[in-house]
Structures are given as C-alpha cells and as structure tokens.
Scaffold this motif. Structure first.
Motif, PDB file in Angstrom:
ATOM      1  N   PRO A  20      -2.830  15.409  18.524  1.00 25.04           N
ATOM      2  CA  PRO A  20      -2.950  15.308  17.060  1.00 25.04           C
ATOM      3  C   PRO A  20      -4.068  14.351  16.671  1.00 25.04           C
ATOM      4  O   PRO A  20      -4.096  13.190  17.109  1.00 25.04           O
ATOM      5  N   THR A  75       1.179  22.041  22.688  1.00 22.37           N
ATOM      6  CA  THR A  75       0.948  22.790  21.464  1.00 22.37           C
ATOM      7  C   THR A  75       0.878  24.283  21.789  1.00 22.37           C
ATOM      8  O   THR A  75       0.444  24.663  22.882  1.00 22.37           O
ATOM      9  N   THR A  93       6.694  24.259  16.936  1.00 22.28           N
ATOM     10  CA  THR A  93       6.118  24.854  15.735  1.00 22.28           C
ATOM     11  C   THR A  93       4.667  25.214  15.986  1.00 22.28           C
ATOM     12  O   THR A  93       3.923  24.436  16.605  1.00 22.28           O
ATOM     13  N   GLU A  96       1.157  22.935  15.979  1.00 25.32           N
ATOM     14  CA  GLU A  96       1.506  21.527  15.840  1.00 25.32           C
ATOM     15  C   GLU A  96       1.681  20.912  17.230  1.00 25.32           C
ATOM     16  O   GLU A  96       2.218  21.547  18.134  1.00 25.32           O
ATOM     17  N   TRP A  97       1.233  19.661  17.375  1.00 29.07           N
ATOM     18  CA  TRP A  97       1.327  18.978  18.662  1.00 29.07           C
ATOM     19  C   TRP A  97       2.689  18.295  18.801  1.00 29.07           C
ATOM     20  O   TRP A  97       3.153  17.636  17.875  1.00 29.07           O
TER      21      TRP A  97
END
Length: 380
Positions: A20, A75, A93, A96-97
C-alpha cells in the motif's frame, strides 16, 4: 535485449516499493513459489501455467522464522480468500493490499513455517505476494488468531534420521555404563532404591558426589535431557520463547552440534545445582544431607528422563514426523514429576536428619521450587 530491459524495468519498479502506497521494500517475491494440489499424485506440485491456468486455489510455504521483523503483503485483482494452515483467515478484497506482521504470525502459531493458500480467481496472473520491509510505521498491522484445524502437505524432515542416531548414541553410552560401572548403574536405575528413605551412609555414590562415576552418570543425564529437548521442539512444543536455544539449523550436522552444546549446558547446570545445594545447605547447617539430597535428585531425574526418552521415542516412531503434539503432553508429566520428587526429598531428608519442619520446608523451597519457578518463567 528485450528481456534484459523488462528485467531492469521490473527491478526498478520494485525498488520504488511495493504494498500500500509503496511503503515496503521487497525482500522476497513468491511468483515462482506457487504450488497446486495434484489429484493424480495426491500431493502438492509446482504451478505450471499450461497445466494449472484454471486452478482456483494456489498455495505456498512461508518461512516466518527466517523473516522475522518483516511483513507479508498480499493483493489480488479479484475478491478471494486467504487460508493459513488450511484454515480460512481473511477475505481478500480486490485491488487492496493485505499486510500481515510476520512476528505476529510467529507468536500466534509458534511454528517456523506456515502453509498459505489463496482461493479465488483461476491462475496466478492477478495475484501478488511479497515479503517486505517497511519504510515507515504508518501502516497498521493485522494480527491473525490461532486455529486448531490444520491439513498440510507432507514435508520431508531430517529430524527422524537425527533422532535415530541420537538414540543409538544414548543407548551406547548406557551400555558402556552398565558394563563398566555395573554396580553404580544398578543403583541409579533401581526404582525400589529410589523410593527407599533409608540410605546407608557408606554408599560410595553419596559420599563422592563429584567423583568420576557420578560425573559420568551426570553426563549421561545431560545427553538424555538434550535429546528430550530437541525432540519436543521438533513437535512444535516451544520450551523457550525464542524457539532457538543454541539451534543453528535443521541440517543433520547443525542438529548434532546443537545436541552436544545443549548436553554441555545441561551438564554445567547440574554441577551448578550441586554448588547451590552446598551453599544453601551450609547456611542452614545441613551439610550432612547435602550429598544425599544431590544423589536422590540425580537418581530420580535419571529414572524419570530415561523413561520419558523411551516413551517419547516410541511415540515419535508411531506418529507423523511433521505432526505436532499438545503441550499438555509435556506439562502434566513434568509438573507431576517435580511434585513427587519434592515430596520424596522431604521424607528422605526428614528421616535422615533431625531438623525442624519449617527449616526443611524453607530449604527445599529455596533449592528446588525457586530454581524451578525461575526456569519455567523464562522457558514457557
């Protein structure tokens, strides 16, 4: 030329960071570590694009013991799920990380290696997994909880070969002691003699606590103690928080060196125990029972740990080499042994010397319970 440019471009992008907001430097990329389950072989095999492009579940082994203080970065481009040791842990998700602290994973699972599975879209093109080193401390860590359900692929281990050789070595040592020091051997490994509260003053093993014969049996006890320590550690029962007391590695040579180092440490601790008993006995003016106390302590330890080594070796031979054991298998016999030994020492010493119960209880608490409590505090 084109391939070189692509490699340099990839390395350049990774140098900028991953995770991220590119907050992590990449330490290891798992792109070549993917595994899939093959029904034909009934085992996990390396992922091959041409054969496994439609497989929804891909896995990899995570070495957390060698990557402490790092983070796992995961991810996927589509929603999926993360399994740790075959147990569902997180929903992934898309885009997303997920950041997992490897130190947190180690504290939860207390294992050097975990088996992770990503389930979701087919193939691995949309999945990225890294071990990363944080650039800053802004990212919040996710700590996972433990599960008792684990279905893992079989891993080869060097432990069975080492423990077989180690057990043969201990048997050879005991055979030597039995033949060369036959009388002393029968004394030390005599359960009736252990429970006898009337010990003769002229017993040579009592009068010469640091004689050559007693030192050989102390060394034998040290070998057995080191053997039990290593075999318990191999079953993921961590006696020490570091899980690596003098542990160099898991190769045969590494384990052999560790075994002799642990044996030497145990031998020095046993000698230190005698000096401690002598010191405290002098303060309580109990010099006449110091040698008897030490003899009974070593005799009981030899009987208990030798029996324990036989039971553990038998149990290990009939269970999977990579399986884990409940910690109660260690705690209950260990605590029970020391409680029974404390009661035996109390009766033997009270029968030998005229001493007030309060003084005797205080003496035993100092030389037996306090070192045990401190050891458990720093071990478990």
């Amino acid at each position: 030329m084109i391939l070189s440019i692509l490699v340099l471009w990839t390395l350049g992008s990774f140098a900028q960071g991953v995770g991220p907001n590119q907050q992590f430097f990449p330490v290891h990329d798992f792109r070549n570590d993917w595994l899939v389950y093959d029904q034909a072989y009934r085992s996990y095999v390396p992922f091959i694009d041409e054969q496994h492009a439609q497989v929804n579940a891909v896995s990899f082994f995570l070495d957390i013991e060698s990557n402490r203080r790092y983070h796992l970065l995961v991810t996927t481009q589509q929603d999926g799920y993360l399994f740790i040791d075959a147990a569902l842990k997180r929903k992934l998700t898309a885009n997303e990380w997920l950041v997992l602290n490897l130190d947190s994973l180690y504290r939860v699972y207390r294992k050097p290696e975990l088996f992770l599975t990503l389930y979701g879209s087919p193939g691995v093109e949309d999945k990225m997994v890294f071990i990363g080193h944080r650039k800053s401390a802004a990212q919040k860590n996710i700590v996972v909880s433990e599960t008792r359900l684990s279905i893992l692929p079989r891993r080869l281990s060097v432990y069975p070969e080492f423990f077989t050789l180690c057990l043969l070595f201990i048997v050879a040592i005991n055979a030597y002691l039995f033949n060369v020091h036959h009388r002393a051997y029968l004394r030390f490994f005599n359960l009736a003699d252990l429970l006898d509260i009337t010990v003769r003053d002229e017993l040579f093993l009592v009068n010469r606590p640091l004689g050559r014969t007693n030192l050989l049996f102390l060394l034998n006890l040290s070998f057995i103690t080191a053997y039990l320590y290593l075999i318990v550690q191999s079953k993921n029962i961590d006696i020490f928080l570091s899980r690596a007391l003098l542990l160099r590695g898991q190769g045969l040579l590494d384990l052999t060196v560790t075994f002799f180092e642990l044996s030497g440490l145990a031998f020095l601790l046993l000698l230190a125990k005698y000096l401690f008993i002598v010191t405290i006995g002098g303060l309580y003016r109990l010099e006449e029972i110091v040698n008897l106390h030490f003899f009974k302590a070593i005799q009981s330890s030899l009987v208990f740990f030798t029996a324990g080594a036989v039971c553990v070796a038998t149990l290990a031979a009939n269970t999977p080499a990579t399986g884990t054991w409940p910690s109660l298998w260690l705690i209950v016999p260990f605590v029970g042994f020391y409680v029974i030994r404390l009661a035996l020492l109390y009766v033997v010493i009270a029968n030998k010397a005229v001493i007030k119960n309060l003084y005797l209880f205080s003496y035993l608490c100092i030389v037996e319970l306090i070192p045990l409590t401190i050891g458990v505090r720093f071990a478990l």
